[in-house]
Structures are given as structure tokens and as C-alpha cells.
Enzyme design. Structure first.
Site, PDB file in Angstrom:
ATOM      1  N   SER A 132       0.856  -1.192   0.000  1.00 48.91           N
ATOM      2  CA  SER A 132       0.000   0.000   0.000  1.00 48.91           C
ATOM      3  C   SER A 132       0.884   1.231   0.000  1.00 48.91           C
ATOM      4  O   SER A 132       2.016   1.203   0.505  1.00 48.91           O
ATOM      5  CB  SER A 132      -0.898   0.017   1.244  1.00 48.91           C
ATOM      6  OG  SER A 132      -1.531   1.274   1.410  1.00 48.91           O
ATOM      7  N   TYR A 145      -1.134  -0.408  10.462  1.00 50.83           N
ATOM      8  CA  TYR A 145      -1.281  -0.667   9.025  1.00 50.83           C
ATOM      9  C   TYR A 145      -0.073  -0.127   8.274  1.00 50.83           C
ATOM     10  O   TYR A 145       0.526  -0.815   7.448  1.00 50.83           O
ATOM     11  CB  TYR A 145      -2.568  -0.023   8.512  1.00 50.83           C
ATOM     12  CG  TYR A 145      -2.901  -0.367   7.076  1.00 50.83           C
ATOM     13  CD1 TYR A 145      -3.422  -1.617   6.765  1.00 50.83           C
ATOM     14  CD2 TYR A 145      -2.705   0.545   6.048  1.00 50.83           C
ATOM     15  CE1 TYR A 145      -3.739  -1.946   5.446  1.00 50.83           C
ATOM     16  CE2 TYR A 145      -3.013   0.221   4.733  1.00 50.83           C
ATOM     17  CZ  TYR A 145      -3.529  -1.018   4.444  1.00 50.83           C
ATOM     18  OH  TYR A 145      -3.827  -1.354   3.139  1.00 50.83           O
TER      19      TYR A 145
END
Length: 257
Positions: A132, A145
């Protein structure tokens, strides 16, 4: 290796979103695809639609993964499964942190550990890690995350070192905002509400665009390793400038987040 040199793939998080699109694309290319996900019903829908071999497995269960893979020869591993929880570290609990590290990092590492030796022995294989932009840029909150995706970026680089001398390729695909159901899961809201909030009126990549990137990397000639693809909406840029001004105990932020 071109995609015709590969026969069998394993895709995690294959029950929806990017994982489903990738699994479907590989099936279109004639690859046998083993799809992993926790949701047996959704995974079966994908199996019925495109012919993947479904495995209702929790990727954090290493023993279950080892049992599943002990007799399989996997040419393409797609580490796609991922979870995210909202909020900064100040608002996180133990489960929020542990789940993200377990799914986003530990499971990918264990799958690489289980499958890389066979790829090395056969002198053939491709590991694709879906990370990501959160692994490369700070945009507030979601600290576990960010950390887990940044770690998988490092894993992708290190795997190239570990696999040196054999025809095993490693590709990191780092998407920005993509139209999937992740926001509905993160905020625990109805998918229709998430669509209105995050997608309507925006121009952004679809899961099929991520599948295109996987297709491109896997279909490259055997002497070409596509190391990293950063895939963002044209109208999304990372970064920005913020300045904080203290007024008593209050901090006023200026500029764009």
C-alpha cells in the site's frame, strides 16, 4: 518466465476486491488458482464464477497453511490478504495491532517461508506482495497498518536477495486508494454507504487495474523482474504540507493533510 511458464498460483484474500480480480485474471490466463480466504461462502462464489480451488483458511493459522501446502507446487504466490483498523496508536487496542501484524505481515512471511524453497529448487517462481502507499507515505493514523505495509516493502526487497541466483522473481504492487470494500470493513459501515463516502465522484483505480499490474509483472520475459509498481489515482498525490500552531492546549493545523 512468461505467464505460460507457470501452472499453479495461490492468492490470499481471494474472496473479493483485488484478490478476486487477481484470481480471475490468472484463471483467464490458464493458471490453476488456489484461493484462500476466511469467508467460505464468498470464496465459493468466486469458485463458481471462474473455477478457482477454494480453501476457507485463516492465513494467520500457520499450521493450517503448512498442512494445505505440503503437497502443492506453487509457481505464483500473491500475498494479498490484508486488514486495517482506524485510528492512531492512542486509540488502538491490543487486538487491533495484533490482527494487522498477523494478517498483513506475519502471514505473508510464513507463506514465503513455506513456498520459496520449492521455487528455488525448481528454478521457477514469482512472489507478488500487495502492499500500500501507506507503507511509503504518512497520512495520519492507522499506525499498525502503515508499519505492516512498510515491513512487507522491506520483505519484498529482501526476498530478491534471498532468491538470488535462481529464476524466482519478486514484485511489490503498492496501490493508492482503490475502489474495494476495505473502507466498509474498516469503518464497519454498509458497502453502499462506503461507496457514497469514498468513491462516488472520484476517479480511481478498480480491482481490475491491480489485476492488470499483476498480469504485466508475471507476463514479463524471464530475464525481467518488475520490482515495484506504485499505482495511484491520477488525482491523488501523497504528501502535503501541514503546520501546527499552539493556542493554549489546542493545536490548530493548517494546510492539506
Amino acid at each position: 518466465m512468461t505467464i505460460s511458464d507457470y501452472s499453479v498460483a495461490l492468492v490470499t484474500g481471494a474472496s473479493g476486491g483485488m484478490g478476486r480480480a487477481i484470481a480471475e485474471r490468472l484463471r483467464e490466463k490458464g493458471i490453476t488458482v488456489h484461493g484462500l480466504a476466511r469467508s467460505a461462502d464468498k470464496l465459493q462464489e468466486v469458485a463458481d464464477a471462474c473455477g478457482i480451488i477454494p480453501h476457507a483458511v485463516d492465513v494467520t493459522d500457520t499450521d493450517q497453511l503448512a498442512e494445505l501446502l505440503k503437497d502443492l507446487e506453487i509457481d505464483i504466490l500473491v500475498n494479498n490478504a490484508g486488514v486495517s483498523r482506524p485510528g492512531s496508536l492512542l486509540g488502538s487496542n491490543a487486538f487491533d495491532i495484533d490482527e494487522q501484524i498477523d494478517v498483513n505481515l506475519r502471514a505473508g512471511l510464513q507463506l514465503c517461508r513455506l513456498l520459496l524453497p520449492g521455487m528455488m529448487k525448481r528454478d521457477r517462481g514469482h512472489i507478488i506482495n500487495i502492499t500500500s502507499m501507506a507503507g511509503h507515505y504518512e497520512f495520519g493514523g492507522h499506525i499498525a497498518y502503515h508499519a505492516s505495509k512498510a515491513a512487507m516493502h522491506t520483505v519484498s526487497r529482501q526476498l530478491r536477495v534471498d532468491a538470488f541466483g535462481r529464476r524466482v522473481r519478486v514484485t511489490e504492487i503498492s496501490p493508492g486508494r482503490t475502489e474495494t470494500d476495505i473502507f466498509a470493513h474498516v469503518e464497519k459501515i454498509d458497502p453502499a454507504e462506503a461507496k457514497r463516502k469514498y468513491f462516488e465522484g472520484f476517479e480511481m483505480p478498480q480491482p481490475s487495474d491491480i489485476a492488470d499490474a499483476v498480469d504485466y509483472a508475471v507476463s514479463a520475459p524471464q530475464y525481467v523482474n518488475i520490482g515495484m509498481i506504485e499505482l495511484l489515482p491520477t488525482l491523488q498525490v501523497p504528501g502535503g504540507l501541514r503546520t501546527g500552531k499552539r493556542v493554549g492546549d489546542e493545536v490548530i493545523l493548517t494546510g492539506n493533510k
